[in-house]
Design an enzyme around this catalytic site. Sequence first.
Site, PDB file in Angstrom:
ATOM      1  N   CYS A  48      -3.456 -13.610  57.143  1.00 20.76           N
ATOM      2  CA  CYS A  48      -3.261 -12.321  57.281  1.00 20.76           C
ATOM      3  C   CYS A  48      -3.520 -11.340  56.036  1.00 20.76           C
ATOM      4  CB  CYS A  48      -1.657 -12.266  57.502  1.00 20.76           C
ATOM      5  SG  CYS A  48      -0.671 -10.549  57.683  1.00 20.76           S
ATOM      6  N   HIS A  49      -3.441 -10.001  56.305  1.00 17.78           N
ATOM      7  CA  HIS A  49      -4.007  -9.196  55.328  1.00 17.78           C
ATOM      8  C   HIS A  49      -3.340  -9.012  54.000  1.00 17.78           C
ATOM      9  CE1 HIS A  49      -6.898  -6.665  57.852  1.00 17.78           C
ATOM     10  NE2 HIS A  49      -7.376  -7.289  56.925  1.00 17.78           N
ATOM     11  N   THR A  50      -1.995  -9.362  54.227  1.00 16.83           N
ATOM     12  CA  THR A  50      -0.984  -9.542  52.892  1.00 16.83           C
ATOM     13  C   THR A  50      -1.421 -10.577  52.042  1.00 16.83           C
ATOM     14  OG1 THR A  50       0.658  -8.722  54.678  1.00 16.83           O
ATOM     15  CG2 THR A  50       1.181  -9.239  52.511  1.00 16.83           C
ATOM     16  N   HIS A  70       1.251 -17.314  54.552  1.00 19.91           N
ATOM     17  CA  HIS A  70       2.867 -16.909  55.231  1.00 19.91           C
ATOM     18  C   HIS A  70       2.763 -17.074  56.565  1.00 19.91           C
ATOM     19  CE1 HIS A  70       0.958 -13.002  55.190  1.00 19.91           C
ATOM     20  NE2 HIS A  70       1.868 -12.824  56.153  1.00 19.91           N
ATOM     21  N   GLU A  71       1.575 -17.093  57.553  1.00 22.42           N
ATOM     22  CA  GLU A  71       1.655 -17.412  58.899  1.00 22.42           C
ATOM     23  C   GLU A  71       1.450 -18.800  58.947  1.00 22.42           C
ATOM     24  OE1 GLU A  71      -0.086 -13.441  60.622  1.00 22.42           O
ATOM     25  OE2 GLU A  71      -0.940 -15.161  61.174  1.00 22.42           O
ATOM     26  N   CYS A 100      19.786 -14.641  56.267  1.00 23.54           N
ATOM     27  CA  CYS A 100      20.952 -15.430  55.794  1.00 23.54           C
ATOM     28  C   CYS A 100      22.006 -15.673  56.802  1.00 23.54           C
ATOM     29  CB  CYS A 100      21.288 -15.072  54.283  1.00 23.54           C
ATOM     30  SG  CYS A 100      22.652 -13.417  54.658  1.00 23.54           S
ATOM     31  N   CYS A 103      25.058 -11.557  55.285  1.00 21.03           N
ATOM     32  CA  CYS A 103      25.105 -10.031  54.890  1.00 21.03           C
ATOM     33  C   CYS A 103      25.267  -9.196  55.917  1.00 21.03           C
ATOM     34  CB  CYS A 103      23.855  -9.982  53.938  1.00 21.03           C
ATOM     35  SG  CYS A 103      22.448  -9.797  55.206  1.00 21.03           S
ATOM     36  N   CYS A 106      22.336  -8.958  58.129  1.00 14.80           N
ATOM     37  CA  CYS A 106      22.426  -9.986  59.304  1.00 14.80           C
ATOM     38  C   CYS A 106      23.543  -9.956  60.311  1.00 14.80           C
ATOM     39  CB  CYS A 106      22.517 -11.424  58.503  1.00 14.80           C
ATOM     40  SG  CYS A 106      20.938 -11.653  57.647  1.00 14.80           S
ATOM     41  N   CYS A 114      17.685  -8.426  55.809  1.00 11.36           N
ATOM     42  CA  CYS A 114      18.603  -9.467  55.356  1.00 11.36           C
ATOM     43  C   CYS A 114      18.722  -9.002  53.649  1.00 11.36           C
ATOM     44  CB  CYS A 114      18.075 -10.877  55.303  1.00 11.36           C
ATOM     45  SG  CYS A 114      19.171 -12.123  54.431  1.00 11.36           S
ATOM     46  N   ARG A 118      15.149 -10.856  52.238  1.00  9.31           N
ATOM     47  CA  ARG A 118      14.240  -9.819  52.568  1.00  9.31           C
ATOM     48  C   ARG A 118      12.881 -10.128  51.820  1.00  9.31           C
ATOM     49  NH1 ARG A 118      16.001  -3.720  51.660  1.00  9.31           N
ATOM     50  NH2 ARG A 118      17.697  -4.495  52.840  1.00  9.31           N
ATOM     51  N   CYS A 178       4.092 -13.625  61.694  1.00  7.75           N
ATOM     52  CA  CYS A 178       4.047 -12.518  61.024  1.00  7.75           C
ATOM     53  C   CYS A 178       3.348 -11.426  61.866  1.00  7.75           C
ATOM     54  CB  CYS A 178       3.239 -12.486  59.598  1.00  7.75           C
ATOM     55  SG  CYS A 178       2.949 -10.933  58.865  1.00  7.75           S
ATOM     56  N   ARG A 373      -7.484 -13.321  64.135  1.00  8.38           N
ATOM     57  CA  ARG A 373      -6.928 -14.316  63.269  1.00  8.38           C
ATOM     58  C   ARG A 373      -7.686 -15.573  63.274  1.00  8.38           C
ATOM     59  NH1 ARG A 373      -4.490 -11.042  60.961  1.00  8.38           N
ATOM     60  NH2 ARG A 373      -2.160 -10.823  60.968  1.00  8.38           N
TER      61      ARG A 373
HETATM   62  P1  NAD Z   1      -6.409  -3.878  60.032  1.00  9.63           P
HETATM   63  O1  NAD Z   1      -7.062  -3.455  59.050  1.00  9.63           O
HETATM   64  O2  NAD Z   1      -6.816  -5.333  60.666  1.00  9.63           O
HETATM   65  O3  NAD Z   1      -6.214  -2.797  61.162  1.00  9.63           O
HETATM   66  C1  NAD Z   1      -6.239  -1.560  60.728  1.00  9.63           C
HETATM   67  C2  NAD Z   1      -7.021  -0.679  61.710  1.00  9.63           C
HETATM   68  O4  NAD Z   1      -6.648   0.648  61.375  1.00  9.63           O
HETATM   69  C3  NAD Z   1      -8.527  -0.773  61.453  1.00  9.63           C
HETATM   70  O5  NAD Z   1      -9.117  -1.045  62.675  1.00  9.63           O
HETATM   71  C4  NAD Z   1      -8.786   0.761  60.802  1.00  9.63           C
HETATM   72  O6  NAD Z   1     -10.203   0.871  61.233  1.00  9.63           O
HETATM   73  C5  NAD Z   1      -7.635   1.638  61.534  1.00  9.63           C
HETATM   74  N1  NAD Z   1      -7.627   2.644  60.691  1.00  9.63           N
HETATM   75  C6  NAD Z   1      -7.537   2.899  59.366  1.00  9.63           C
HETATM   76  N2  NAD Z   1      -7.049   4.237  59.068  1.00  9.63           N
HETATM   77  C7  NAD Z   1      -7.094   5.029  60.100  1.00  9.63           C
HETATM   78  C8  NAD Z   1      -6.858   6.213  60.642  1.00  9.63           C
HETATM   79  N3  NAD Z   1      -6.559   7.153  59.919  1.00  9.63           N
HETATM   80  N4  NAD Z   1      -6.975   6.667  61.873  1.00  9.63           N
HETATM   81  C9  NAD Z   1      -6.897   5.597  62.783  1.00  9.63           C
HETATM   82  N5  NAD Z   1      -7.353   4.398  62.574  1.00  9.63           N
HETATM   83  C10 NAD Z   1      -7.235   4.026  61.250  1.00  9.63           C
HETATM   84  O7  NAD Z   1      -4.783  -4.259  59.627  1.00  9.63           O
HETATM   85  P2  NAD Z   1      -3.543  -5.015  60.451  1.00  9.63           P
HETATM   86  O8  NAD Z   1      -3.537  -6.484  59.868  1.00  9.63           O
HETATM   87  O9  NAD Z   1      -3.738  -4.761  61.923  1.00  9.63           O
HETATM   88  O10 NAD Z   1      -2.214  -4.294  59.775  1.00  9.63           O
HETATM   89  C11 NAD Z   1      -2.177  -3.048  60.161  1.00  9.63           C
HETATM   90  C12 NAD Z   1      -1.037  -2.351  59.166  1.00  9.63           C
HETATM   91  O11 NAD Z   1       0.158  -3.098  59.364  1.00  9.63           O
HETATM   92  C13 NAD Z   1      -1.233  -2.504  57.590  1.00  9.63           C
HETATM   93  O12 NAD Z   1      -0.963  -1.394  56.824  1.00  9.63           O
HETATM   94  C14 NAD Z   1      -0.415  -3.841  57.256  1.00  9.63           C
HETATM   95  O13 NAD Z   1      -0.181  -3.670  55.768  1.00  9.63           O
HETATM   96  C15 NAD Z   1       0.915  -3.296  58.102  1.00  9.63           C
HETATM   97  N6  NAD Z   1       1.833  -4.229  58.444  1.00  9.63           N
HETATM   98  C16 NAD Z   1       3.156  -4.003  58.642  1.00  9.63           C
HETATM   99  C17 NAD Z   1       4.219  -4.767  58.690  1.00  9.63           C
HETATM  100  C18 NAD Z   1       5.573  -4.464  58.495  1.00  9.63           C
HETATM  101  O14 NAD Z   1       6.693  -5.231  58.847  1.00  9.63           O
HETATM  102  N7  NAD Z   1       5.751  -3.177  58.721  1.00  9.63           N
HETATM  103  C19 NAD Z   1       3.898  -6.260  58.888  1.00  9.63           C
HETATM  104  C20 NAD Z   1       2.443  -6.846  58.649  1.00  9.63           C
HETATM  105  C21 NAD Z   1       1.423  -5.770  58.474  1.00  9.63           C
HETATM  106 ZN    ZN Z   2      21.322 -11.622  55.394  1.00  2.37          ZN
END
Ligand code: NAD
Ligand code: ZN
Length: 380
Positions: A48-50, A70-71, A100, A103, A106, A114, A118, A178, A373
């Site tokens: 994943c990107h993270t 993590h996935e 947990c 808390c 939870c 959590c 978290r 994830c 993926r």
């Molecule tokens: P990704 O990079 O595969 O996809 C992001 C897409 O957004 C790309 O296709 C890109 O071209 C597009 N994009 C970028 N800027 C843009 C704009 N201004 N307008 C329109 N489109 C735009 O990323 P991903 O793996 O799908 O993750 C997406 C986001 O979710 C990331 O910021 C990631 O960190 C976040 N995320 C959040 C959580 C959470 O729990 N909140 C969990 C996982 C991932």
């Molecule tokens: Zn908790």
Amino acid sequence: MSSTAGQVIRCKAAVAWEAGKPLVVEEVELAPPQAMEVRLKILFTSLCHTDVYFWEAKGQTPLFPRIFGHEAGGIVESVGEGVTDLKPGDHVLPVFTGECGDCRHCKSEESNMCDLLRINTDRGVMLNDGKTRFSINGQPIYHFVGTSTFSEYTVVHVGCVAKINPAAPLDKVCVLSCGISTGLGATLNVAKPTKGSTVAIFGLGAVGLAAAEGARIAGASRIIGVDLNSKRFEEAKNFGCTEFVNPKDHDKPVQEVLAEMTNGGVDRSVECTGSINAMISAFECVHDGWGVAVLVGVPNKDDAFKTHPMNLLNERTLKGTFFGNYKPRSDLPSVVEKYMNKELELEKFITHEVPFSEINTAFEYMLRGEGLRCIIRMDA
Ligand code: NAD
Ligand code: ZN
């Protein structure tokens, strides 16, 4: 009890020794689980990107050597003291955030944040003793978000482990630990579009496409994908997107384009880009009176959200969510059931597969923006 319970396990793990350098698959030692911990045999993990973000270590405190990942999906090998609701042989998904059970969060029906478990991206040790379970010749190797799944075995806090239906194929449902659950839950649990409504999805990566899939499951009739990369549009049709807008094709703000397309605004929008401009557009494009916008993307450190307060007074709602509002232990098993009942398709998110020995290829796919993926098979 398995024959390895209570003993140090020697296994292969992909160790990140330095930021941005290829991972090295080598033998590590993994201590047994301590109180409220479980040791898992990982069968499949995905990237994943993270993981890539923290491996590149741009803009955060680097912590190396570290085992990312993590996935994943796996099987419980042994459990530590005090663990009563998991036993060896259970099929599980480890999760980067936990539950947990005790808390305020939870206990709240609204929150999944959590207090104890978290996500913490800076911590590289286990909570019980502040130490790592992984080592090489006595040198500690740090954990990542409490999961470290780029290893044949790992130790995880019991609150970060969802026990799932043993009939579920782990090479598919591992992607639910994830990104896919995050996007799906953002739509189904937070935006909650009604049947026949219009939903805009900003960002058509894996998270955004999962959000689109959620809108499809909810019965939205128009699902408008918004992305700066037009190559994403063809694929997005398989995830329920009915229309596309590339902000670059227009000389006015994309929220105005969407308002014109929808007679005043969309009913729901879900932002999955991490771009602050997209977040503002995603909010301003919802219809006054009832529109709800949900932010999912992780912004840059210095970003600030700016909109005229009138946009809120006109009865638009702005929300944000973390892991799609799912509580990992309580809710993930039912998301797995959605896949088992064929309500949710996962195969289309899985575009690549590599053996563990070629884990660096998965990083290359992601760095090139290729596919969604990549599943890493630990036994190959
Ligand atoms: P990704 O990079 O595969 O996809 C992001 C897409 O957004 C790309 O296709 C890109 O071209 C597009 N994009 C970028 N800027 C843009 C704009 N201004 N307008 C329109 N489109 C735009 O990323 P991903 O793996 O799908 O993750 C997406 C986001 O979710 C990331 O910021 C990631 O960190 C976040 N995320 C959040 C959580 C959470 O729990 N909140 C969990 C996982 C991932
Ligand atoms: Zn908790």
